[in-house]
Design a protein around this motif. Structure first.
Motif, PDB file in Angstrom:
ATOM      1  N   PHE A   3      -7.714 -15.188  57.775  1.00 46.29           N
ATOM      2  CA  PHE A   3      -6.417 -15.122  57.093  1.00 46.29           C
ATOM      3  C   PHE A   3      -5.271 -15.504  58.025  1.00 46.29           C
ATOM      4  CE2 PHE A   3      -7.600 -11.826  53.610  1.00 46.29           C
ATOM      5  CZ  PHE A   3      -8.188 -12.829  52.875  1.00 46.29           C
ATOM      6  N   ARG A   4      -5.367 -15.011  59.298  1.00 48.52           N
ATOM      7  CA  ARG A   4      -4.191 -15.120  60.165  1.00 48.52           C
ATOM      8  C   ARG A   4      -4.377 -16.043  61.361  1.00 48.52           C
ATOM      9  NH1 ARG A   4      -4.857 -10.138  58.475  1.00 48.52           N
ATOM     10  NH2 ARG A   4      -3.243  -9.180  57.229  1.00 48.52           N
ATOM     11  N   GLY A   5      -5.542 -16.643  61.531  1.00 48.83           N
ATOM     12  CA  GLY A   5      -5.729 -17.618  62.621  1.00 48.83           C
ATOM     13  C   GLY A   5      -4.954 -18.887  62.308  1.00 48.83           C
TER      14      GLY A   5
ATOM     15  N   ILE B 297     -14.644  -7.628  67.432  1.00 42.91           N
ATOM     16  CA  ILE B 297     -15.009  -9.051  67.414  1.00 42.91           C
ATOM     17  C   ILE B 297     -14.277  -9.793  66.301  1.00 42.91           C
ATOM     18  CG2 ILE B 297     -16.912 -10.689  67.150  1.00 42.91           C
ATOM     19  CD1 ILE B 297     -18.786  -8.173  67.650  1.00 42.91           C
ATOM     20  N   GLY B 298     -13.580 -10.854  66.657  1.00 45.90           N
ATOM     21  CA  GLY B 298     -13.010 -11.743  65.641  1.00 45.90           C
ATOM     22  C   GLY B 298     -12.033 -11.058  64.716  1.00 45.90           C
ATOM     23  N   THR B 299     -11.238 -10.171  65.279  1.00 46.93           N
ATOM     24  CA  THR B 299     -10.237  -9.492  64.439  1.00 46.93           C
ATOM     25  C   THR B 299      -8.894  -9.492  65.145  1.00 46.93           C
ATOM     26  OG1 THR B 299      -9.531  -7.372  63.504  1.00 46.93           O
ATOM     27  CG2 THR B 299     -11.200  -7.258  65.238  1.00 46.93           C
TER      28      THR B 299
ATOM     29  N   LEU C 237      -6.799  -7.303  64.801  1.00 45.34           N
ATOM     30  CA  LEU C 237      -6.484  -5.883  65.011  1.00 45.34           C
ATOM     31  C   LEU C 237      -5.080  -5.565  64.506  1.00 45.34           C
ATOM     32  CD1 LEU C 237      -8.174  -5.269  68.495  1.00 45.34           C
ATOM     33  CD2 LEU C 237      -9.012  -4.581  66.238  1.00 45.34           C
ATOM     34  N   SER C 238      -4.748  -6.150  63.347  1.00 43.26           N
ATOM     35  CA  SER C 238      -3.413  -5.914  62.788  1.00 43.26           C
ATOM     36  C   SER C 238      -3.477  -5.303  61.396  1.00 43.26           C
ATOM     37  CB  SER C 238      -2.627  -7.230  62.751  1.00 43.26           C
ATOM     38  OG  SER C 238      -3.313  -8.183  61.970  1.00 43.26           O
ATOM     39  N   VAL C 239      -4.705  -5.084  60.863  1.00 37.59           N
ATOM     40  CA  VAL C 239      -4.832  -4.502  59.533  1.00 37.59           C
ATOM     41  C   VAL C 239      -5.177  -3.014  59.688  1.00 37.59           C
ATOM     42  CG1 VAL C 239      -6.088  -4.570  57.337  1.00 37.59           C
ATOM     43  CG2 VAL C 239      -5.592  -6.701  58.542  1.00 37.59           C
TER      44      VAL C 239
ATOM     45  N   ARG D 120     -12.115 -14.396  75.560  1.00 41.30           N
ATOM     46  CA  ARG D 120     -11.480 -15.332  74.646  1.00 41.30           C
ATOM     47  C   ARG D 120     -12.485 -16.439  74.365  1.00 41.30           C
ATOM     48  NH1 ARG D 120      -7.978 -13.013  73.408  1.00 41.30           N
ATOM     49  NH2 ARG D 120      -6.478 -12.944  75.095  1.00 41.30           N
ATOM     50  N   GLY D 121     -12.855 -16.620  73.111  1.00 40.42           N
ATOM     51  CA  GLY D 121     -13.811 -17.674  72.784  1.00 40.42           C
ATOM     52  C   GLY D 121     -14.361 -17.432  71.402  1.00 40.42           C
ATOM     53  N   SER D 122     -15.240 -18.309  70.978  1.00 36.94           N
ATOM     54  CA  SER D 122     -15.779 -18.176  69.636  1.00 36.94           C
ATOM     55  C   SER D 122     -16.912 -17.144  69.606  1.00 36.94           C
ATOM     56  CB  SER D 122     -16.300 -19.524  69.136  1.00 36.94           C
ATOM     57  OG  SER D 122     -16.606 -19.373  67.769  1.00 36.94           O
TER      58      SER D 122
HETATM   59  P1  NAD Z   1      -7.569 -11.957  60.602  1.00 32.45           P
HETATM   60  O1  NAD Z   1      -7.558 -13.196  59.796  1.00 32.45           O
HETATM   61  O2  NAD Z   1      -6.357 -11.092  60.614  1.00 32.45           O
HETATM   62  O3  NAD Z   1      -7.906 -12.291  62.140  1.00 32.45           O
HETATM   63  C1  NAD Z   1      -9.004 -13.030  62.499  1.00 32.45           C
HETATM   64  C2  NAD Z   1      -8.979 -13.204  64.004  1.00 32.45           C
HETATM   65  O4  NAD Z   1     -10.175 -13.899  64.368  1.00 32.45           O
HETATM   66  C3  NAD Z   1      -7.795 -14.031  64.518  1.00 32.45           C
HETATM   67  O5  NAD Z   1      -7.145 -13.319  65.550  1.00 32.45           O
HETATM   68  C4  NAD Z   1      -8.449 -15.322  65.038  1.00 32.45           C
HETATM   69  O6  NAD Z   1      -7.828 -15.791  66.222  1.00 32.45           O
HETATM   70  C5  NAD Z   1      -9.850 -14.850  65.346  1.00 32.45           C
HETATM   71  N1  NAD Z   1     -10.884 -15.892  65.239  1.00 32.45           N
HETATM   72  C6  NAD Z   1     -10.950 -16.923  64.367  1.00 32.45           C
HETATM   73  N2  NAD Z   1     -12.097 -17.618  64.545  1.00 32.45           N
HETATM   74  C7  NAD Z   1     -12.739 -17.017  65.569  1.00 32.45           C
HETATM   75  C8  NAD Z   1     -13.988 -17.243  66.206  1.00 32.45           C
HETATM   76  N3  NAD Z   1     -14.800 -18.260  65.835  1.00 32.45           N
HETATM   77  N4  NAD Z   1     -14.373 -16.406  67.197  1.00 32.45           N
HETATM   78  C9  NAD Z   1     -13.569 -15.384  67.602  1.00 32.45           C
HETATM   79  N5  NAD Z   1     -12.380 -15.114  67.019  1.00 32.45           N
HETATM   80  C10 NAD Z   1     -11.979 -15.910  66.018  1.00 32.45           C
HETATM   81  O7  NAD Z   1      -8.845 -11.173  60.140  1.00 32.45           O
HETATM   82  P2  NAD Z   1      -9.184  -9.647  60.176  1.00 32.45           P
HETATM   83  O8  NAD Z   1      -8.593  -9.008  61.391  1.00 32.45           O
HETATM   84  O9  NAD Z   1     -10.606  -9.550  59.910  1.00 32.45           O
HETATM   85  O10 NAD Z   1      -8.411  -9.007  58.928  1.00 32.45           O
HETATM   86  C11 NAD Z   1      -8.000  -9.703  57.802  1.00 32.45           C
HETATM   87  C12 NAD Z   1      -8.502  -9.206  56.480  1.00 32.45           C
HETATM   88  O11 NAD Z   1      -8.957 -10.347  55.826  1.00 32.45           O
HETATM   89  C13 NAD Z   1      -9.641  -8.273  56.488  1.00 32.45           C
HETATM   90  O12 NAD Z   1      -9.210  -7.152  55.854  1.00 32.45           O
HETATM   91  C14 NAD Z   1     -10.765  -8.920  55.679  1.00 32.45           C
HETATM   92  O13 NAD Z   1     -11.091  -8.079  54.613  1.00 32.45           O
HETATM   93  C15 NAD Z   1     -10.179 -10.171  55.106  1.00 32.45           C
HETATM   94  N6  NAD Z   1     -10.921 -11.437  55.277  1.00 32.45           N
HETATM   95  C16 NAD Z   1     -12.280 -11.469  55.252  1.00 32.45           C
HETATM   96  C17 NAD Z   1     -12.948 -12.667  55.407  1.00 32.45           C
HETATM   97  C18 NAD Z   1     -14.450 -12.656  55.378  1.00 32.45           C
HETATM   98  O14 NAD Z   1     -15.033 -11.795  54.725  1.00 32.45           O
HETATM   99  N7  NAD Z   1     -15.115 -13.574  56.077  1.00 32.45           N
HETATM  100  C19 NAD Z   1     -12.247 -13.851  55.572  1.00 32.45           C
HETATM  101  C20 NAD Z   1     -10.837 -13.798  55.586  1.00 32.45           C
HETATM  102  C21 NAD Z   1     -10.197 -12.575  55.447  1.00 32.45           C
END
Ligand code: NAD
Length: 261
Positions: free
Chosen positions: A46-48, A206-208, A210-212, A248-250
């Protein structure tokens, strides 16, 4: 020392070795995963930088319960988006698979995921180890009577021509079994997540972003309980300075390096 990861920049090899040691000596590890673990499975976060809301802020409306319940047009659009969503065809990546290995090693305390895509279950983590704190897209639920069923049932009705299928039991509005903005989390799920944060030796985020909240509070809870926090994320988070390590990485590249047994 750093190792080059094709297509993914450079990952700090020293930090990877340090975190491997931390994880190997931990008796139990709690995990909080977010949308970033699934981007390499083709589901945008959502926020990347390429996030759904970064590119289209209006999309947030469809995830808000008040708009969904009040506006039939929002629901019709939501059903069309579900019909064509990548979430139903996506498959787990090496990041999800590494967490299955963590469970096989006997050290996974609880896997709390903010994701609604079901990919941890599909990858093979035990459902009883997983808390899907924001629900799942793989089921439908009625807003009025709480009836639930497999999402395929509802999507079949949309494919057959119903633009906004209502509950067959009570006629209520039907949505996916996810927690929308404006809805409360399931109290028992939140309690399990909070307990995991304070009980496990290590919390691996992992991969969050941390703002929700309230689920991001797992991190300060773990810190207050004296637990080690490790963050794996593509971008900075508000808790980086408090973590014992930030990589920091995928996630699909970093987690196999951290957890390969
Ligand atoms: P977020 O979108 O707020 O943050 C995702 C984070 O992941 C970002 O900081 C980004 O830099 C990082 N990121 C992106 N690709 C990455 C990778 N390959 N490896 C490591 N980091 C990576 O997502 P959130 O914190 O999970 O919270 C958003 C809300 O959105 C959640 O409540 C969730 O329910 C929902 N959501 C879910 C999905 C899903 O189910 N796959 C997808 C989009 C949003």
């Amino acid at each position: 020392m750093s190792m080059a990861i094709p297509g993914d920049g450079v990952i700090d090899e020293g930090a990877v070795a340090f975190v491997r040691g931390v994880l190997e000596s931990a008796a139990s590890v709690a995990v909080l995963s977010g949308a970033g673990i699934s981007t390499d499975s083709g589901i945008p976060d959502f926020r990347g930088p390429n996030g759904v809301w970064t590119r289209n802020p209006g999309a947030e409306k469809r995830s808000t319960i008040q708009h969904y319940v009040e506006d039939p047009q929002v629901r019709r659009e939501a059903w069309q988006i579900r019909l064509h969503s990548d979430m139903f065809t996506a498959t787990p990546n090496d990041g999800h698979r590494a967490l299955v290995e963590l469970e096989r090693s006997g050290r996974l305390h609880t896997l709390v995921t903010q994701n609604i895509d079901g990919l941890h279950v599909i990858a093979g983590n035990s459902p009883d180890k997983i808390v899907e704190i924001h629900g799942t897209v793989h089921r439908w639920e009625c807003v009025s009577c709480g009836a639930r069923g497999p999402m395929d049932e509802a999507l079949d009705r949309v494919r057959a021509g119903e633009e906004d299928p209502h509950c067959l039991f009570c006629g209520g509005i039907v949505k996916s079994a996810t927690i929308m903005f404006g809805q409360s989390l399931v109290a028992a799920d939140l309690m399990r997540a909070e307990l995991a944060a304070t009980e496990a030796d290590v919390l691996l985020a992992i991969g969050t972003s941390l703002s929700v909240y309230p689920i991001a509070a797992m991190v300060p809870l773990a810190l207050e309980a004296g637990r080690a926090v490790v963050i794996v994320n593509a971008e900075p988070t508000p808790f980086d300075e408090h973590a014992i390590a930030v990589i920091r990485g995928s996630a699909s590249v970093v987690l196999p390096a951290l957890l390969a047994l």
